[in-house]
Scaffold this motif. Structure first.
Motif, PDB file in Angstrom:
ATOM      1  N   ALA A  87       0.862  -1.262   0.041  1.00  0.00           N
ATOM      2  CA  ALA A  87      -0.185  -0.013  -0.180  1.00  0.00           C
ATOM      3  C   ALA A  87       0.746   1.374  -0.067  1.00  0.00           C
ATOM      4  CB  ALA A  87      -0.589   0.041   1.239  1.00  0.00           C
ATOM      5  N   ALA A  88       1.940   1.186   0.512  1.00  0.00           N
ATOM      6  CA  ALA A  88       3.087   2.418   0.735  1.00  0.00           C
ATOM      7  C   ALA A  88       3.625   2.618  -0.630  1.00  0.00           C
ATOM      8  CB  ALA A  88       3.735   2.074   1.843  1.00  0.00           C
ATOM      9  N   ILE A 102      -1.493   2.536   6.634  1.00  0.00           N
ATOM     10  CA  ILE A 102      -1.348   1.312   7.638  1.00  0.00           C
ATOM     11  C   ILE A 102      -2.892   0.849   7.507  1.00  0.00           C
ATOM     12  CG2 ILE A 102      -1.281   0.774   9.973  1.00  0.00           C
ATOM     13  CD1 ILE A 102       1.080   2.702  10.073  1.00  0.00           C
ATOM     14  N   LEU A 103      -3.889   1.738   7.732  1.00  0.00           N
ATOM     15  CA  LEU A 103      -5.167   1.294   7.728  1.00  0.00           C
ATOM     16  C   LEU A 103      -5.604   0.558   6.667  1.00  0.00           C
ATOM     17  CD1 LEU A 103      -6.995   4.429   9.571  1.00  0.00           C
ATOM     18  CD2 LEU A 103      -6.434   2.308  10.248  1.00  0.00           C
ATOM     19  N   CYS A 104      -5.290   1.248   5.413  1.00  0.00           N
ATOM     20  CA  CYS A 104      -5.658   0.488   3.949  1.00  0.00           C
ATOM     21  C   CYS A 104      -4.925  -0.884   3.942  1.00  0.00           C
ATOM     22  CB  CYS A 104      -5.360   1.582   2.910  1.00  0.00           C
ATOM     23  SG  CYS A 104      -5.892   0.742   1.362  1.00  0.00           S
ATOM     24  N   GLY A 105      -3.716  -0.875   4.085  1.00  0.00           N
ATOM     25  CA  GLY A 105      -2.881  -2.029   4.282  1.00  0.00           C
ATOM     26  C   GLY A 105      -3.549  -3.393   4.841  1.00  0.00           C
ATOM     27  N   ALA A 106      -3.762  -3.036   6.041  1.00  0.00           N
ATOM     28  CA  ALA A 106      -4.093  -4.017   7.156  1.00  0.00           C
ATOM     29  C   ALA A 106      -5.825  -4.298   6.645  1.00  0.00           C
ATOM     30  CB  ALA A 106      -4.005  -3.443   8.635  1.00  0.00           C
ATOM     31  N   ALA A 107      -6.466  -3.438   6.292  1.00  0.00           N
ATOM     32  CA  ALA A 107      -8.140  -3.839   5.974  1.00  0.00           C
ATOM     33  C   ALA A 107      -7.951  -4.723   4.737  1.00  0.00           C
ATOM     34  CB  ALA A 107      -8.638  -2.538   5.969  1.00  0.00           C
ATOM     35  N   THR A 108      -6.853  -4.404   3.998  1.00  0.00           N
ATOM     36  CA  THR A 108      -7.087  -5.229   2.537  1.00  0.00           C
ATOM     37  C   THR A 108      -6.557  -6.492   2.943  1.00  0.00           C
ATOM     38  OG1 THR A 108      -6.471  -3.061   1.281  1.00  0.00           O
ATOM     39  CG2 THR A 108      -5.952  -5.372   0.408  1.00  0.00           C
TER      40      THR A 108
END
Length: 356
Positions: free
Chosen positions: A149-150, A268-274
């Protein structure tokens, strides 16, 4: 010299601030009321998420399951739906807060994890690491998803910054859409020749909370908490960014630091949720715009409101997907895309991709 009207406080008098203070109290009361209403809706949808499915369960079965019993089919269904419900709340809140932060950082009304290619980058990183590196540990996959994501966020921002004029909302939206399409194509190219991988990720790749387990929630929760705390901590700075970089810097805000921290929290939020639910789109686009109409643009209120409204949206979409296709179900990523696509068209037509 003009006399003051009878009963009116003169400028600078002790009573002159009373109307302003009263307006602030009313605004705070209205915002608090909306937050409490969203909390109530989340709780009602949690109950609906546990009750509704291929088989509707009763109150006795819910109580029995909460006490640890799994003797009946209904109690077993409740035990399976509980982690699904919790994951829908967490993922919906995470994606909504990530979208709020992205829109604040880029001042782009179309900024959202799916449209900006961040979710697709995380999904590509997960699939590639499993296929080529044999990565299967949950914590490792979580870190890989956040790294993907980063990378996607930096790549899109770099491409959108090329040329004269810098990173405009129009260029960022185009760069994000093109990057998302490329990442999705690469993900499909990796998965299609591998039948076992395709079956494993059949529902995950379109966005699903149906495979939720308490183990996956326990792995994702620390990352989601860190991302959320970063976004909450930078909420005041996001308000300054809305004024423009020059004015924000003049007010003493560290513009680059605030932008980097807020973007880090969103990634971080997007990567963990994905990693736990797959690439679910449009939650981060729909929710922040709707919340601004309810409580205004102050991110100190907007972020908690977005978190609650995101949980409402994803829970509602998950329940709706079970109802419209009984005894089967429509994955939550399909439902949110169906709801979000018309909203995206409306934003483009109404705002002409202006800055926030």
């Amino acid at each position: 010299m003009t006399a003051a009207a009878p009963g009116a406080a003169a400028p600078g008098a002790p009573g002159a601030e009373a109307p302003a203070l009263e307006a602030l109290r009313r605004s705070a009361a209205r915002r608090t009321g909306w937050l409490l209403a969203l909390v109530a809706i989340v709780l009602l949808l949690c109950v609906a998420s546990v009750v509704i499915g291929a088989r509707t369960v009763g109150l006795g079965e819910i109580v029995g399951a909460l006490q640890g019993s799994s003797e009946t089919v209904g109690e077993g269904a409740v035990l399976k739906r509980l982690p699904r419900t919790v994951l829908a709340v967490l993922v919906g809140a995470a994606l909504a807060v990530a979208g709020t932060a992205m829109q604040a950082v880029t001042r782009n009304p179309l900024a959202e994890p799916g449209i900006m290619g961040v979710s697709s980058g995380a999904a590509l990183a997960v699939v590639a690491s499993i296929s080529f590196l044999g990565a299967h540990r949950p914590f490792a996959l979580m870190g890989i998803a956040i790294a993907g994501a980063a990378f996607a966020a930096v790549f899109v921002y770099t491409v959108g910054s090329l040329g004269s004029g810098g990173p405009t909302p129009y260029k960022l939206a185009l760069a994000g859409a093109a990057s998302a399409a490329a990442f999705i194509s690469l993900t499909n190219a990796i998965m299609l020749p591998r039948v076992d991988l395709l079956r494993t990720f059949q529902f995950w790749r379109v966005g699903s909370v149906g495979g939720a387990t308490w183990e996956s929630i326990a792995v994702a929760l620390p990352f989601l908490a860190v991302g959320a705390l970063i976004c909450v901590w930078t909420a005041r700075g996001m308000n300054s960014l809305a004024l423009g970089d020059s004015l924000a810097a003049g007010l003493g805000e560290h513009v680059m630091r605030t932008r980097a921290l807020a973007a880090c929290g969103a990634v971080i939020l997007c990567g963990a949720a994905t990693a736990v639910a797959g690439p679910i789109g449009f939650v981060g686009l729909l929710v922040p715009h709707l919340c601004r109409t309810l409580i205004g643009p102050d991110h100190r209120w907007l972020i908690p409101c977005s978190a609650l409204a995101g949980a409402v949206l994803l829970l509602g979409a998950d329940v709706l997907g079970r109802v419209i296709a009984r005894p089967e179900e429509v994955e939550v990523g399909v439902v949110t895309a169906f709801l979000g696509a018309p909203f995206l068209i409306w934003i483009v037509r109404r705002q002409r991709v202006r800055e926030l």
